[in-house]
Scaffold this motif. Sequence first.
Motif, PDB file in Angstrom:
ATOM      1  N   ALA A  75      49.740  61.095  33.803  1.00  0.00           N
ATOM      2  CA  ALA A  75      50.761  60.081  34.106  1.00  0.00           C
ATOM      3  C   ALA A  75      50.245  59.106  35.161  1.00  0.00           C
ATOM      4  O   ALA A  75      50.525  57.901  35.105  1.00  0.00           O
ATOM      5  CB  ALA A  75      52.039  60.767  34.584  1.00  0.00           C
ATOM      6  N   MET A  76      49.492  59.607  36.136  1.00  0.00           N
ATOM      7  CA  MET A  76      48.955  58.751  37.201  1.00  0.00           C
ATOM      8  C   MET A  76      47.946  57.745  36.644  1.00  0.00           C
ATOM      9  O   MET A  76      47.803  56.634  37.147  1.00  0.00           O
ATOM     10  CB  MET A  76      48.278  59.600  38.272  1.00  0.00           C
ATOM     11  N   GLN A  77      47.235  58.176  35.593  1.00  0.00           N
ATOM     12  CA  GLN A  77      46.241  57.330  34.941  1.00  0.00           C
ATOM     13  C   GLN A  77      46.867  56.020  34.473  1.00  0.00           C
ATOM     14  O   GLN A  77      46.208  54.975  34.461  1.00  0.00           O
ATOM     15  CB  GLN A  77      45.664  58.126  33.751  1.00  0.00           C
ATOM     16  N   ALA A  78      48.157  56.064  34.118  1.00  0.00           N
ATOM     17  CA  ALA A  78      48.841  54.889  33.579  1.00  0.00           C
ATOM     18  C   ALA A  78      49.415  53.974  34.664  1.00  0.00           C
ATOM     19  O   ALA A  78      50.035  52.955  34.359  1.00  0.00           O
ATOM     20  CB  ALA A  78      49.961  55.349  32.639  1.00  0.00           C
ATOM     21  N   LEU A  79      49.234  54.317  35.938  1.00  0.00           N
ATOM     22  CA  LEU A  79      49.762  53.473  37.036  1.00  0.00           C
ATOM     23  C   LEU A  79      49.017  52.137  37.085  1.00  0.00           C
ATOM     24  O   LEU A  79      47.844  52.060  36.701  1.00  0.00           O
ATOM     25  CB  LEU A  79      49.599  54.205  38.377  1.00  0.00           C
ATOM     26  N   PRO A  80      49.661  51.074  37.571  1.00  0.00           N
ATOM     27  CA  PRO A  80      48.997  49.768  37.701  1.00  0.00           C
ATOM     28  C   PRO A  80      47.683  49.894  38.493  1.00  0.00           C
ATOM     29  O   PRO A  80      47.563  50.737  39.389  1.00  0.00           O
ATOM     30  CB  PRO A  80      50.009  48.933  38.496  1.00  0.00           C
ATOM     31  N   ALA A  81      46.721  49.034  38.181  1.00  0.00           N
ATOM     32  CA  ALA A  81      45.374  49.129  38.759  1.00  0.00           C
ATOM     33  C   ALA A  81      45.359  48.897  40.271  1.00  0.00           C
ATOM     34  O   ALA A  81      44.437  49.349  40.963  1.00  0.00           O
ATOM     35  CB  ALA A  81      44.450  48.129  38.071  1.00  0.00           C
ATOM     36  N   HIS A  82      46.386  48.210  40.799  1.00  0.00           N
ATOM     37  CA  HIS A  82      46.382  47.936  42.246  1.00  0.00           C
ATOM     38  C   HIS A  82      46.830  49.146  43.079  1.00  0.00           C
ATOM     39  O   HIS A  82      46.893  49.073  44.289  1.00  0.00           O
ATOM     40  CB  HIS A  82      47.250  46.703  42.563  1.00  0.00           C
ATOM     41  N   LEU A  83      47.157  50.245  42.406  1.00  0.00           N
ATOM     42  CA  LEU A  83      47.570  51.463  43.132  1.00  0.00           C
ATOM     43  C   LEU A  83      46.438  52.493  43.101  1.00  0.00           C
ATOM     44  O   LEU A  83      45.555  52.446  42.254  1.00  0.00           O
ATOM     45  CB  LEU A  83      48.855  52.039  42.531  1.00  0.00           C
ATOM     46  N   ASP A  84      46.490  53.439  44.035  1.00  0.00           N
ATOM     47  CA  ASP A  84      45.373  54.360  44.253  1.00  0.00           C
ATOM     48  C   ASP A  84      45.882  55.815  44.197  1.00  0.00           C
ATOM     49  O   ASP A  84      46.205  56.397  45.226  1.00  0.00           O
ATOM     50  CB  ASP A  84      44.769  54.028  45.638  1.00  0.00           C
ATOM     51  N   PRO A  85      45.954  56.403  42.983  1.00  0.00           N
ATOM     52  CA  PRO A  85      46.573  57.722  42.856  1.00  0.00           C
ATOM     53  C   PRO A  85      45.607  58.892  43.078  1.00  0.00           C
ATOM     54  O   PRO A  85      44.399  58.777  42.817  1.00  0.00           O
ATOM     55  CB  PRO A  85      47.066  57.729  41.414  1.00  0.00           C
ATOM     56  N   ILE A  86      46.149  60.016  43.517  1.00  0.00           N
ATOM     57  CA  ILE A  86      45.384  61.278  43.647  1.00  0.00           C
ATOM     58  C   ILE A  86      46.368  62.444  43.535  1.00  0.00           C
ATOM     59  O   ILE A  86      47.480  62.395  44.090  1.00  0.00           O
ATOM     60  CB  ILE A  86      44.593  61.340  44.980  1.00  0.00           C
ATOM     61  N   GLY A  87      45.975  63.475  42.810  1.00  0.00           N
ATOM     62  CA  GLY A  87      46.823  64.656  42.669  1.00  0.00           C
ATOM     63  C   GLY A  87      46.568  65.642  43.805  1.00  0.00           C
ATOM     64  O   GLY A  87      45.474  65.683  44.367  1.00  0.00           O
ATOM     65  N   ALA A  88      47.588  66.443  44.142  1.00  0.00           N
ATOM     66  CA  ALA A  88      47.392  67.475  45.166  1.00  0.00           C
ATOM     67  C   ALA A  88      48.284  68.674  44.852  1.00  0.00           C
ATOM     68  O   ALA A  88      49.329  68.526  44.192  1.00  0.00           O
ATOM     69  CB  ALA A  88      47.727  66.929  46.551  1.00  0.00           C
ATOM     70  N   HIS A  89      47.853  69.835  45.283  1.00  0.00           N
ATOM     71  CA  HIS A  89      48.669  71.041  45.135  1.00  0.00           C
ATOM     72  C   HIS A  89      48.361  72.019  46.268  1.00  0.00           C
ATOM     73  O   HIS A  89      47.359  72.710  46.249  1.00  0.00           O
ATOM     74  CB  HIS A  89      48.411  71.729  43.784  1.00  0.00           C
ATOM     75  N   PRO A  90      49.240  72.033  47.260  1.00  0.00           N
ATOM     76  CA  PRO A  90      49.066  72.999  48.354  1.00  0.00           C
ATOM     77  C   PRO A  90      49.459  74.400  47.883  1.00  0.00           C
ATOM     78  O   PRO A  90      50.534  74.571  47.317  1.00  0.00           O
ATOM     79  CB  PRO A  90      50.016  72.491  49.437  1.00  0.00           C
TER      80      PRO A  90
END
Lengths: 286, 286
Positions: A108-123
Amino acid sequence: MKSLQDSTVAIIGLGLMGGSLALALHAKNACRKILGITRNPHTRAQVLARGIVANASADLDLAAEADIIILATPTQTILKQIPQVGTVARAGAIIMDLGSTKREIICAMQALPAHLDPIGAHPMCGKETFGFDAADANLYHNAAFVLTPLERTSPTALALAQSVAIALGARPIILDAVRHDRIVAAISHLPFTLAAALMTTANEFACTDEMVYTLAASGFRDTTRLAASDTTMMLDILLTNRENVVSAIHACSRHLAEMAEMIDRRDASALRAWLERAAISRRQLF
Amino acid sequence: MKSLQDSTVAIIGLGLMGGSLALALHAKNACRKILGITRNPHTRAQVLARGIVANASADLDLAAEADIIILATPTQTILKQIPQVGTVARAGAIIMDLGSTKREIICAMQALPAHLDPIGAHPMCGKETFGFDAADANLYHNAAFVLTPLERTSPTALALAQSVAIALGARPIILDAVRHDRIVAAISHLPFTLAAALMTTANEFACTDEMVYTLAASGFRDTTRLAASDTTMMLDILLTNRENVVSAIHACSRHLAEMAEMIDRRDASALRAWLERAAISRRQLF
């Protein structure tokens, strides 16, 4: 590049995970400003009154001024909120989540607009209690904090995500999302399903004998602890990690069947060797 | 009739259960004299030096002067020791055990000479650690202490066994041995087999991915705790309660299969209802 210290952090969801995150960032004075987004008016009033957040809202729009947006809602909600956050977040904002499964979220994060900077996390921490009232500034202390960067994730986003983990007293670990989901199926989702199946089996016995729970002691209590986990959270986890969870359940069921078979044919030496291997590895681990 | 206060108590086996019993009876000054029987010379030296027992020996003969003889060895050892104790014990002696399964033990007790007064017992407490070094005077505190009298058990033996339980701070519960074994299969032996199967499954995953245990957190720790239990003790338990354990494993495996099936076909509403029932009953219980 902004440091965490200079950043405004918006936390979406102030339950056990998001609430504990807000408490820890606030207690350590780790960022410039915390914004809290939750539908729960009681929690909003509480975090505002205690000065934990600079501002609180039920509306995702509040995240517009954040440098780092952290989604701390149940997994299926995160999946719905990612595109919404995509329309709200300002250019360059880091979009992070704390979801317990990573493959669908990364997708889902892959589809975010290019001007955003996504990263997944799981504590890798939690409790069987939930909601802001269960939140605890020390929840993340010493926990493994898995980070699952995308190909598009910038070194800045990775560094800031690591800073968040370190500010919480956790140990950042960079891992591929597919590998993460396979591992947590075995050491987190499978234990939950076993606890729930044990509780269901005991309930069945208790239907025909009212003494069952009178005899339940600490072993039963600990082995069933996870069965009390938040149902919505666990449902989302199981459904977004289906193949891995089902295959972990099948692997464990095979081992249970092996054990039942050894007991049934009174094979003491095979059973002893099998139990001893499990006992030794458990003692080495904790 | 002698009271517990006037009785000499011989404890056979000074591991976690027998050692904790000796420590508790000694701390509460609950009986006239404690005799300790164990093959472990180090433990004998320790309980003598600390004044916990009046006398210690590796030999069952020491039990000859006891009013109450308590077998606190693993179940299969208890089964072997019952006839040996039968030749040693003096007329009128109460023969009690702390074994975790009761049907086979009660059967063996039935064959004791008529001048002896046997009763089965099973205190519902324990730890995954074992041996005298793990013993704890508070182990029995608040635990259900199941008593399984035989038809031949005298009211005196039952009353004295209840006095022992009460002296330890436990809650005596009188139960039929067959019913006891069926209940503990569900709430004690099944949790152990699940913990061992989970540990075995995780080991399998860890063989192909060295990150598995790096991510293991408190949920995994608690759900596997029982897997570290003493293998000899657990082996005896599983083998003397075969039918009940195997049928409890099968019942639980069916519930696991149900869950896997609901996950696989993405049946969120059925899965939610199922998980919620387990969660609610767990929260009501503890």
